[in-house]
Design an enzyme around this catalytic site. Structure first.
Site, mmCIF file in Angstrom:
data_model
loop_
_atom_site.group_PDB
_atom_site.id
_atom_site.type_symbol
_atom_site.label_atom_id
_atom_site.label_comp_id
_atom_site.label_asym_id
_atom_site.label_seq_id
_atom_site.Cartn_x
_atom_site.Cartn_y
_atom_site.Cartn_z
ATOM 1 N N CYS A 16 0.900 -1.102 -0.113
ATOM 2 C CA CYS A 16 0.109 -0.034 -0.116
ATOM 3 C C CYS A 16 0.838 1.223 -0.145
ATOM 4 C CB CYS A 16 -0.927 -0.039 1.088
ATOM 5 S SG CYS A 16 -1.771 1.603 1.636
ATOM 6 N N GLY A 52 -13.659 8.289 -7.768
ATOM 7 C CA GLY A 52 -12.399 8.564 -7.950
ATOM 8 C C GLY A 52 -11.230 8.403 -7.138
ATOM 9 N N THR A 107 -8.071 6.786 -5.953
ATOM 10 C CA THR A 107 -6.950 6.186 -6.731
ATOM 11 C C THR A 107 -5.879 5.272 -5.852
ATOM 12 O OG1 THR A 107 -5.483 8.104 -6.663
ATOM 13 C CG2 THR A 107 -7.241 7.818 -8.819
ATOM 14 N N HIS A 151 -7.958 8.677 2.740
ATOM 15 C CA HIS A 151 -7.091 10.242 2.972
ATOM 16 C C HIS A 151 -8.111 11.360 2.580
ATOM 17 C CE1 HIS A 151 -6.505 8.542 -0.983
ATOM 18 N NE2 HIS A 151 -6.795 9.892 -1.522
#
Ligand code: 5GP
Ligand code: ZN
Length: 113
Positions: free
Chosen positions: A2, A92, A94, A99
């Site tokens: 990640c 959206g 990504t 976050h």
């Protein structure tokens, strides 16, 4: 693997703006505004729904809100700013580590994110 876990662990460099036990805040690599900071919980959650349903969600969401307040103070965003969370593919998102974008430093009349 990640990307944001690697940034939190210091394996990938970032420009830190603020940090405490629960969150790391760093400049977005591709800023959409004069101020564009990402507020990232140090614990991996996939997205905002994972915070809602996972362990320690309340602790991390409170930490995120306090970190946003700190970032606003550090960056002098007294006139206001925008917080954006993209959730899931259609939203959206990504990077699949939750976050919050803190964007400001200009008059935000239009949608920039
Ligand atoms: P999303 O599209 O998932 O809401 O936002 C991901 C954000 O992460 C994008 O604004 C992108 O510019 C930022 N980003 C992607 N890779 C990196 C990186 O390696 N370092 C930093 N600082 N930001 C990144
Ligand atoms: Zn992660």
């Amino acid at each position: 693997m990640c990307l944001f876990c690697d940034i939190v662990e210091g394996k990938i460099p970032s420009t830190k703006v603020y940090e405490n036990d629960e969150v790391l805040c760093f400049n977005d690599i591709s800023p959409a505004a004069p101020v564009h900071v990402l507020v990232v919980p140090k614990k991996h959650f996939d997205n905002i729904r994972d915070i809602a349903n996972g362990e320690d969600g309340a602790r991390y969401l409170l930490a995120v809100s306090k970190a946003i307040d700190e970032v606003a103070r550090i960056k002098g965003l007294e006139g206001g700013f925008r917080v954006v969370n993209n959730c899931g593919e259609d939203g959206g998102q990504t990077v699949n580590h939750v976050h919050f974008h803190v964007v400001g430093g200009l008059k935000l009349n239009e949608h920039i994110l």
